[in-house]
Design a protein around this motif. Structure first.
Motif, PDB file in Angstrom:
ATOM      1  N   ALA A   1      -9.902 -60.307  11.011  1.00 45.79           N
ATOM      2  CA  ALA A   1      -8.520 -59.800  11.036  1.00 45.79           C
ATOM      3  C   ALA A   1      -8.509 -58.287  11.172  1.00 45.79           C
ATOM      4  O   ALA A   1      -7.688 -57.723  11.910  1.00 45.79           O
ATOM      5  CB  ALA A   1      -7.777 -60.242   9.786  1.00 45.79           C
ATOM      6  N   GLY A   2      -9.421 -57.617  10.492  1.00 42.28           N
ATOM      7  CA  GLY A   2      -9.500 -56.159  10.592  1.00 42.28           C
ATOM      8  C   GLY A   2      -9.874 -55.693  11.982  1.00 42.28           C
ATOM      9  O   GLY A   2      -9.325 -54.712  12.496  1.00 42.28           O
ATOM     10  N   GLU A   3     -10.802 -56.397  12.606  1.00 39.40           N
ATOM     11  CA  GLU A   3     -11.195 -56.055  13.983  1.00 39.40           C
ATOM     12  C   GLU A   3     -10.025 -56.237  14.937  1.00 39.40           C
ATOM     13  O   GLU A   3      -9.765 -55.374  15.785  1.00 39.40           O
ATOM     14  CB  GLU A   3     -12.376 -56.900  14.429  1.00 39.40           C
ATOM     15  CG  GLU A   3     -13.673 -56.526  13.766  1.00 39.40           C
ATOM     16  CD  GLU A   3     -14.824 -57.463  14.120  1.00 39.40           C
ATOM     17  OE1 GLU A   3     -14.639 -58.356  14.984  1.00 39.40           O
ATOM     18  OE2 GLU A   3     -15.899 -57.313  13.521  1.00 39.40           O
ATOM     19  N   ALA A   4      -9.305 -57.349  14.811  1.00 44.19           N
ATOM     20  CA  ALA A   4      -8.151 -57.600  15.682  1.00 44.19           C
ATOM     21  C   ALA A   4      -7.066 -56.550  15.446  1.00 44.19           C
ATOM     22  O   ALA A   4      -6.466 -56.052  16.400  1.00 44.19           O
ATOM     23  CB  ALA A   4      -7.612 -59.007  15.446  1.00 44.19           C
TER      24      ALA A   4
ATOM     25  N   GLY B   1      -5.242 -49.838  18.707  1.00 39.12           N
ATOM     26  CA  GLY B   1      -5.828 -49.014  19.753  1.00 39.12           C
ATOM     27  C   GLY B   1      -4.896 -48.756  20.930  1.00 39.12           C
ATOM     28  O   GLY B   1      -5.158 -47.873  21.754  1.00 39.12           O
ATOM     29  N   MET B   2      -3.795 -49.490  21.006  1.00 37.69           N
ATOM     30  CA  MET B   2      -2.816 -49.239  22.078  1.00 37.69           C
ATOM     31  C   MET B   2      -1.998 -47.982  21.814  1.00 37.69           C
ATOM     32  O   MET B   2      -1.416 -47.414  22.736  1.00 37.69           O
ATOM     33  CB  MET B   2      -1.858 -50.433  22.223  1.00 37.69           C
ATOM     34  CG  MET B   2      -2.504 -51.689  22.736  1.00 37.69           C
ATOM     35  SD  MET B   2      -1.295 -52.997  23.114  1.00 37.69           S
ATOM     36  CE  MET B   2      -0.735 -53.456  21.465  1.00 37.69           C
TER      37      MET B   2
ATOM     38  N   GLN C   1       3.840 -54.945  29.220  1.00 37.84           N
ATOM     39  CA  GLN C   1       3.072 -56.177  29.355  1.00 37.84           C
ATOM     40  C   GLN C   1       2.134 -56.140  30.558  1.00 37.84           C
ATOM     41  O   GLN C   1       1.085 -56.772  30.537  1.00 37.84           O
ATOM     42  CB  GLN C   1       4.009 -57.378  29.410  1.00 37.84           C
ATOM     43  CG  GLN C   1       4.669 -57.605  28.049  1.00 37.84           C
ATOM     44  CD  GLN C   1       5.688 -58.719  28.038  1.00 37.84           C
ATOM     45  OE1 GLN C   1       6.381 -58.955  29.021  1.00 37.84           O
ATOM     46  NE2 GLN C   1       5.786 -59.393  26.909  1.00 37.84           N
ATOM     47  N   ALA C   2       2.494 -55.365  31.585  1.00 40.39           N
ATOM     48  CA  ALA C   2       1.661 -55.256  32.782  1.00 40.39           C
ATOM     49  C   ALA C   2       0.689 -54.076  32.719  1.00 40.39           C
ATOM     50  O   ALA C   2      -0.200 -53.967  33.568  1.00 40.39           O
ATOM     51  CB  ALA C   2       2.559 -55.112  34.016  1.00 40.39           C
TER      52      ALA C   2
ATOM     53  N   GLU D   1      -5.872 -55.667  28.714  1.00 42.55           N
ATOM     54  CA  GLU D   1      -7.185 -55.806  28.079  1.00 42.55           C
ATOM     55  C   GLU D   1      -7.059 -56.254  26.628  1.00 42.55           C
ATOM     56  O   GLU D   1      -7.824 -57.103  26.171  1.00 42.55           O
ATOM     57  CB  GLU D   1      -7.974 -54.497  28.170  1.00 42.55           C
ATOM     58  CG  GLU D   1      -8.508 -54.220  29.550  1.00 42.55           C
ATOM     59  CD  GLU D   1      -9.369 -55.357  30.091  1.00 42.55           C
ATOM     60  OE1 GLU D   1     -10.313 -55.807  29.403  1.00 42.55           O
ATOM     61  OE2 GLU D   1      -9.101 -55.823  31.220  1.00 42.55           O
ATOM     62  N   VAL D   2      -6.087 -55.718  25.901  1.00 41.19           N
ATOM     63  CA  VAL D   2      -5.862 -56.126  24.513  1.00 41.19           C
ATOM     64  C   VAL D   2      -5.448 -57.598  24.471  1.00 41.19           C
ATOM     65  O   VAL D   2      -5.918 -58.361  23.619  1.00 41.19           O
ATOM     66  CB  VAL D   2      -4.823 -55.212  23.837  1.00 41.19           C
ATOM     67  CG1 VAL D   2      -4.362 -55.779  22.503  1.00 41.19           C
ATOM     68  CG2 VAL D   2      -5.399 -53.810  23.651  1.00 41.19           C
ATOM     69  N   ALA D   3      -4.583 -57.998  25.386  1.00 43.27           N
ATOM     70  CA  ALA D   3      -4.133 -59.394  25.436  1.00 43.27           C
ATOM     71  C   ALA D   3      -5.310 -60.336  25.712  1.00 43.27           C
ATOM     72  O   ALA D   3      -5.396 -61.424  25.130  1.00 43.27           O
ATOM     73  CB  ALA D   3      -3.045 -59.565  26.493  1.00 43.27           C
ATOM     74  N   LYS D   4      -6.235 -59.932  26.578  1.00 44.14           N
ATOM     75  CA  LYS D   4      -7.424 -60.747  26.840  1.00 44.14           C
ATOM     76  C   LYS D   4      -8.240 -60.913  25.563  1.00 44.14           C
ATOM     77  O   LYS D   4      -8.704 -62.015  25.247  1.00 44.14           O
ATOM     78  CB  LYS D   4      -8.294 -60.103  27.927  1.00 44.14           C
ATOM     79  CG  LYS D   4      -7.775 -60.273  29.325  1.00 44.14           C
ATOM     80  CD  LYS D   4      -8.718 -59.609  30.305  1.00 44.14           C
ATOM     81  CE  LYS D   4      -8.118 -59.573  31.690  1.00 44.14           C
ATOM     82  NZ  LYS D   4      -8.978 -58.834  32.646  1.00 44.14           N
ATOM     83  N   TYR D   5      -8.426 -59.825  24.839  1.00 44.98           N
ATOM     84  CA  TYR D   5      -9.174 -59.902  23.583  1.00 44.98           C
ATOM     85  C   TYR D   5      -8.469 -60.830  22.596  1.00 44.98           C
ATOM     86  O   TYR D   5      -9.107 -61.703  22.002  1.00 44.98           O
ATOM     87  CB  TYR D   5      -9.343 -58.503  22.972  1.00 44.98           C
ATOM     88  CG  TYR D   5      -9.913 -58.564  21.579  1.00 44.98           C
ATOM     89  CD1 TYR D   5     -11.277 -58.720  21.377  1.00 44.98           C
ATOM     90  CD2 TYR D   5      -9.083 -58.507  20.462  1.00 44.98           C
ATOM     91  CE1 TYR D   5     -11.812 -58.813  20.093  1.00 44.98           C
ATOM     92  CE2 TYR D   5      -9.601 -58.598  19.176  1.00 44.98           C
ATOM     93  CZ  TYR D   5     -10.956 -58.745  19.005  1.00 44.98           C
ATOM     94  OH  TYR D   5     -11.471 -58.850  17.741  1.00 44.98           O
TER      95      TYR D   5
END
Length: 96
Positions: free
Chosen positions: A18-21, A27-28, A69-70, A76-80
């Protein structure tokens, strides 16, 4: 203003995961011009109906939300998040 909230249940529900996520989501900050507000919370109750992470973001307009969103950083965050989540729900609404 548009408020965008996403709740995530993670595959690995440990504090470390959870901390990593949380850190990836935070990070955004400062990297996406349309993003007016960013808050990320990690669940502290761990009840049966709890989600693990809440993402709260705000935008000036629906068009700004769509641009976010684009944006490559969000993509990249969404992929993670897709790779670490078990389930997610979202709500988008007009706010004051």
């Amino acid at each position: 203003m548009i408020t965008h909230i996403v709740l995530f249940k993670l595959k690995d529900r440990s504090s470390r995961s959870a901390g990593e996520a949380r850190d990836v989501l935070l990070g955004m900050r400062g990297k996406i011009p349309q993003l007016r507000y960013l808050e990320v919370g990690v669940d502290i109750l761990h009840s049966g109906r709890s989600f693990d992470i809440a993402l709260i973001t705000k935008f000036d307009s629906l068009e700004e939300l769509q641009a976010y969103q684009a944006h490559p950083v969000h993509v990249e965050v969404a992929k993670y998040m897709t790779s670490v989540r078990k389930f997610a729900v979202a709500v988008d609404y007009e706010s004051g």
